[in-house]
Design a protein around this motif. Sequence first.
Motif, PDB file in Angstrom:
ATOM      1  N   VAL A 925      33.001  13.212 -56.134  1.00 26.17           N
ATOM      2  CA  VAL A 925      33.163  12.646 -57.473  1.00 26.17           C
ATOM      3  C   VAL A 925      33.160  13.757 -58.522  1.00 26.17           C
ATOM      4  O   VAL A 925      33.930  13.726 -59.490  1.00 26.17           O
ATOM      5  N   ASN A 929      35.674  14.703 -61.671  1.00 23.09           N
ATOM      6  CA  ASN A 929      35.157  14.579 -63.034  1.00 23.09           C
ATOM      7  C   ASN A 929      34.937  15.930 -63.705  1.00 23.09           C
ATOM      8  O   ASN A 929      33.892  16.166 -64.306  1.00 23.09           O
ATOM      9  N   SER A1022      28.079  10.949 -64.121  1.00 21.24           N
ATOM     10  CA  SER A1022      28.388  11.139 -62.701  1.00 21.24           C
ATOM     11  C   SER A1022      27.553  12.256 -62.100  1.00 21.24           C
ATOM     12  O   SER A1022      27.304  12.269 -60.887  1.00 21.24           O
TER      13      SER A1022
END
Length: 1039
Positions: A925, A929, A1022
Amino acid sequence: MVEPGDKPSTAGQRLGAPESFGVSTLEPGLRPPAQQPGKQVSLRVQMLDDTQEVFQISQRSPGKLLFDLVCAHLNLVEGDYFGLEYLDQRKMTVWLDLLKPTLKQIRRPKNTILRFVVKFFPPDHTQLTEELTQYLFALQIKRDLACGHLICNDTSAALMVSHIIQSEIGDFDETQSWQHLLHNKYLPDQDAIRDKITDCHRKHVGQTPAESDYQLLEIARRLEMYGVRLHPAKDREGTKLSLSVAHTGVLVFQGYTKINAFNWSKIRKLSFKRKRFLIKLRADPAQNAPHHDTLEFAMASRDCCKIFWKICVEYHAFFRLFEEPKPKPKPILFTRGSSFRFSGRTQKQIIDYVKDSEIKKVPFERKHSKILSSGSMTPQSSSFRSQVPKESATSVPLVDQPDSARLAHQVESNGSEELAAATSPTNGFHDIQVAPRSDPTQPRQNHHGTGSAPDQQLLNPGSPGSEDSPLGSPCVVVNGNGSVNGQGMGGTSVLGPCQSPEGRQLSPLTSPLLTDAGYVRNEDEEEARRKKFPTDKAYFIAKELLTTERTYLKDLQVITESFQGVAGKDEAFPDSVTSLISTSYDPVYKFHQGFLKEVEQRLAQWEGRSNAHIKGDYQRIGDVLLKNIQGLRQLTIHLQKHSECLVELERVCRSSRKAEAVCREFEQQRVCYLPLNIFLLRPLHRLLHYKLILERLCKHYPPTHDDFRDSRAALADISEMVLQLQGTMMKMENFQKLLELKKDLTGIDNLASPGREFIRLGCLSKLSGKGLQQRMFFLFSDSLLYTSRGMTPSNQFKIHGQLPLYGMTIRESEEEWGVPHSFTLFGQRQSVVVAASCASEMERWVEDIRMAIDLAEQSSSPQSDLLSTSPTDNKLSEDGGAEQESEEELCGSRSSLERQGHRGNTTVHVCWHRNTSVSMVDFSVAVENQLSGNLLRKFKNSNGWQKLWVVFTNFSLFFYKSHQDDYPLASLPLLGYSVTVPSESENIHKDYVFKLHFKSHVYYFRSESEYTFERWMEVIRSATCSASRSLPSTRKDLY
C-alpha cells in the motif's frame, strides 16, 4: 567621526546605508543610546574590508556603546556574531568587554586600533539571514586564508580563492584574472597553486558576488580549522597542544590536527587556577563511575587562562542558551569567583528576532568588487537604490515560486529600466518569483564533486551553486541596456529571492525538524493570491502528477547518475552489470525528462502564466498522459529488465565483498535516502501511480468532458501495462524486502531463498524466566524468527530463535498467564508465549500467523533452516544470553532514533523503538501511496508557517527546501504517529490543516486545497494505521 545622529561617511556607505536602523544588540526599534556627558574620546576601528573609521565616545561609556555605534554605522542587524578585539598593554589579543567602561580596558586610546571581526562562527552559514552578514563572514574567511589561520588542502584553498576572485572581478578573463592574482595576495603560498585557482575560476561563469560568498562559506564551514583560534597549552606530560572553542564545545589540537573534542553536554564546569586550565567532565553513566574526570592543561600564564576561559563562557552562552544570562546579585561582604558573563543576544534570540521582524533591506557595496558598483548607477536608478538592494540574499529556495514558473517566466527589456516581474503562485502560498539563470544551457555543477570537504550531516542544506540548487539560485539583474547579471553599464535593480516587492525581508529556511525558524507570511495577500488560480479538482490532480513526477525523476537520477558514477569507477562491478543497468535505466530516464517538461508546460498554460491559453483550451491533462503512456509502452522491454538488474546486483554483491562494501557505502550517502534496491524498482512503482491518478481523473470527469475520452484511453493503456508486469512486480517487491531485511539481521544464512515470502515484522514481548522482554519478530511464509537489537555499529538485530510454521498451533492465553494481549505459539520443537502492545496489534499478528501456518501446510517445498547453528544451539543461546541481553542490549533500545546511523532509521528500527508492526500488505500500500508537494509546517509553540517540499514514501516524510534538492534535510518516520484535524482549543484558524502527533511531538501541516488536504490525510493514514490482511493468500487486488 561617526556619531549616532550623523550621516555615515563614504566608507560607511560602502558597507552601510543612507540611514541606520538595524542595531544588533539593541531592542527592536531602538537607536544607539545617547552619549553620556563628559569629554569625548576618539577611537579607531578597522573594518573587515581594511578601512578604518573613527568613532567618538564619552570617557565613561561602556564597550557596548562603541560596539553599537559600529553596528549602526554598518547598518548591521545580526551584529551579535561579531566583536571588537585589540592588543592590550601586555601585547595580548583580547575582546572588548561590552559591560565595562571602554577606557578602563583601553589605556592608550590614541595608539590603539580595534578590529571589527567575526567572534562566533555558526555551524551553518544559512543561519545568517542578511546578505551583508554573509558578506562580512566572507571577508573574515578571506582574511583567515591570507594570514594562514584557515589551514586546508590545495584543492579547497584554490576553490575558495576562485570564489573570492569571482566576487571581486566577475567572470573569468585570462589576462584580467592573471593580473589580479599577481597584485593580490590571498594565500601565503599562492604562486604554487595559481593554475588551480584559474582553472576553478573558469567554472564560475554567471555567478554573482552573493552566490560567490555563499559558495565560499559553504566550503569553509566544512574545514576542520573553520572558525578555530588556537590557544597554546600543554598537557600533564608536557606535550605541546592547542585549545580552541567552537559551537559544539572545547577542542584540542596537536599542531593543526584535532585530536579530541569535549561536547558542552559532557562538560560540567570550566575553570582556571593560576596557569592551569581545568575541564571538569560529567560522570559517564555507562561506566557506573561515581567520580568526575578533571582534565588539566597548562597555559603560558594566568592571563592566557582567563582570556580562553572568557571566550568559552561566551561561546557556551551564545550557542546553548535561549536568552542572555541575567547578572548575578552583588554580594554584601565579599566576592568569590569571577562576575564575568556573556552580554548580548544569543543565536536563538537573533534568529527569532529576524524571523518575527519585518526588517527593511538596505543597499550596501563591496569595496573590492568591480561589478555592480554604485559608480555605474545612473541618476534615475539612484533613486530606486534606496528601495531595492543591489545584491540579493540567497537564503530562500528558488522553488518558492509557482510550479512550472521557471518554464513560463521570461525577462524582457525594451531599453528602459525594468524589474523581473513577480508572478503569482499557483498554490495559494505567499511566494516571490525569482527569474531563472541567464544561461539556461549551463550544466549543473555538483559541489560535492570538488572533493574539498567530507559529507555534512543530514540536516545541512543542499549543495548550492547550481540551477537546481535552492540556495544557489541566482538573481537576474536587468538594466537599461538589456544586459543580464550586471554586464551592462546602465542602471541596475534587483528583486532578490529573499525580498518581497514591498521590501520585506523573509527569514531563511533552517533545519525543518529541529528548529521553528521559518517564513512568516502575509495571510491577506495569501488568500488574495489563492483566489486567482484554478480551483477545479482536475487541476490539482494534474498538479499531483507534476509534483510526484519531479520526485520520480530525482529518484531515477540516483541510479542513472549517482550509482552508475560509483559503480563504473570500481573494478568490483563487472562491465556486464554496469552495462545492464545503464541500458535498462538511461532510456527510461531520458523519456521521463521529456514527459516532465510537457507536464510543466501544460500546468503553466493551465494556470494562465503564458499567452498559450489564448490560443485554445489547455485546462486538461489527459491528452498529455495518453501521448506519453503510449510512448512508455515502447519501453516495456526495458522495464522488464529492471528485475534482472536487481537480481544481478545481488548476485555480484553476494560473490564479491568489495562490491557489497561499495553498495553499502553508497547507501550511506545522503542522496541515497532509501535502500538502494527500492530505487531500482521505482519505474515499476511509477506505473501504479499513473494508474491511480488516471482513475481519480476519470472518476472526477463527467463522460461529456473534453478530457474524459483521452483520460479513459490512457487508463486502459496503463492498466494493460500494469497487468503485464504485475507478476514481476510482486516477486521483485518480496525479493527486495527480503534483501533489505537481510541487512538488518545478523546470524542468518539464506533469507532470500526461492519460495519464501515476507509477511510481517514488528515488536512483541516474549515471556521468559526474566519476565517480559522486548523482541523483534519476523514472520515469513515458512518460519517465525525472534530477535533483539544488537550492539553492533549498524545496530543489526541478533537472532535468538526460529520457529518453523509447519505443524504450529496458536492459542490465546491471556487468562492462563495473566498477561494482557498474550498468546502462545506451540511449535514442534518449542513453545513461546508472547504479548502484543494492544488488542488490535494482537489481532493482526494472530491473523497473519494463522494465515502463514495455512500457507506452510499447503506448501510441498522442503523447509530450509534460516540459522547458521542448530535449533538446540539457538535455544541455548536464547536462554544463556537472556541476562546479558536484557542488561546491555535493551538499554540501547532507549536511545532516540536521531542518534542512530544511516541504518538506524530503517522500518525495522522504527518498529523497534515505537513498539509496532508492519505487514507486507502495508508495504505494498505504501508503494501506491507516494506523494510529493509543498506544505506549510508549524510547530506546536511557533507562530509562523514554514514552507517545505515534502515527500512521503516508505512510511516517512522527507523534508527538502525545494524539489530541486538532491537529498533531504531531515526525515520523520510516521509509524506510531496519529494524524488528526486540530481542535478549536489549538487556535489553528486556517483551512486544510492536519496534525501529526506522537507522545509529546506535535507538527501542523497546511495544504493548499481541499483535494491536496484529503490526499495527504489519505496517504499518511495508510502509514500510521496498519492495514489488515483481507486476502491472506494473494495481493493481486492491490494492483
